[in-house]
Design a protein around this motif. Structure first.
Motif, PDB file in Angstrom:
ATOM      1  N   TRP A   1       0.834  -1.200   0.000  1.00  0.00           N
ATOM      2  CA  TRP A   1       0.000   0.000   0.000  1.00  0.00           C
ATOM      3  C   TRP A   1       0.874   1.258   0.000  1.00  0.00           C
ATOM      4  CZ3 TRP A   1      -0.523   3.835   3.795  1.00  0.00           C
ATOM      5  CH2 TRP A   1      -1.533   4.763   3.545  1.00  0.00           C
TER       6      TRP A   1
ATOM      7  N   LYS B   1       2.490   1.647  -3.457  1.00  0.00           N
ATOM      8  CA  LYS B   1       1.513   2.122  -4.441  1.00  0.00           C
ATOM      9  C   LYS B   1       1.186   3.589  -4.221  1.00  0.00           C
ATOM     10  CE  LYS B   1      -0.687  -2.329  -5.163  1.00  0.00           C
ATOM     11  NZ  LYS B   1      -1.861  -3.186  -4.911  1.00  0.00           N
ATOM     12  N   THR B   2       1.095   4.018  -2.979  1.00  0.00           N
ATOM     13  CA  THR B   2       0.790   5.410  -2.665  1.00  0.00           C
ATOM     14  C   THR B   2       1.941   6.323  -3.106  1.00  0.00           C
ATOM     15  OG1 THR B   2      -0.507   4.714  -0.746  1.00  0.00           O
ATOM     16  CG2 THR B   2       0.179   6.997  -0.803  1.00  0.00           C
ATOM     17  N   ILE B   3       3.160   5.897  -2.864  1.00  0.00           N
ATOM     18  CA  ILE B   3       4.316   6.715  -3.227  1.00  0.00           C
ATOM     19  C   ILE B   3       4.505   6.768  -4.743  1.00  0.00           C
ATOM     20  CG2 ILE B   3       6.846   6.831  -3.105  1.00  0.00           C
ATOM     21  CD1 ILE B   3       6.641   5.739  -0.264  1.00  0.00           C
ATOM     22  N   SER B   4       4.361   5.613  -5.394  1.00  0.00           N
ATOM     23  CA  SER B   4       4.628   5.556  -6.832  1.00  0.00           C
ATOM     24  C   SER B   4       3.470   6.074  -7.665  1.00  0.00           C
ATOM     25  CB  SER B   4       4.942   4.118  -7.250  1.00  0.00           C
ATOM     26  OG  SER B   4       3.793   3.305  -7.082  1.00  0.00           O
ATOM     27  N   GLY B   5       2.274   6.108  -7.109  1.00  0.00           N
ATOM     28  CA  GLY B   5       1.123   6.633  -7.845  1.00  0.00           C
ATOM     29  C   GLY B   5       0.439   5.616  -8.719  1.00  0.00           C
ATOM     30  N   PHE B   6       0.775   4.365  -8.661  1.00  0.00           N
ATOM     31  CA  PHE B   6       0.130   3.350  -9.493  1.00  0.00           C
ATOM     32  C   PHE B   6      -1.070   2.780  -8.828  1.00  0.00           C
ATOM     33  CE2 PHE B   6       4.487   3.172 -11.267  1.00  0.00           C
ATOM     34  CZ  PHE B   6       4.162   3.472 -12.566  1.00  0.00           C
TER      35      PHE B   6
END
Length: 72
Positions: free
Chosen positions: A64, A67-72
């Motif tokens: 999670w 995904k939050t950091i990478s934006g995917f």
């Protein structure tokens, strides 16, 4: 002969105050208690972290965050 002082030192000349001797013993006891606490805490962590449901929860949290950091 030589100028070396060969007098014996009596125990009263090098005696350590009683309070200081007691503190040395307490320090050793405190280290022992701290060591036991650290080992116990490590054992609990191992038990918790080897549980499959906890491992899955940690993996979900890491995914999670990624995904939050990478934006995917």
């Amino acid at each position: 002969m030589s100028d070396v002082n060969t007098e014996l030192i009596t125990s009263s000349e090098v005696a350590v105050p009683r309070r200081r001797r007691r503190q040395r013993g307490m320090t050793t006891a405190e280290y022992a208690v701290g060591t036991v606490a650290a080992v116990s805490f490590g054992g609990v962590l191992i038990k918790i972290l080897t549980d499959p449901s906890v491992q899955r929860l940690i993996l979900d949290i890491i995914l999670w965050i990624l995904k939050t950091i990478s934006g995917f």
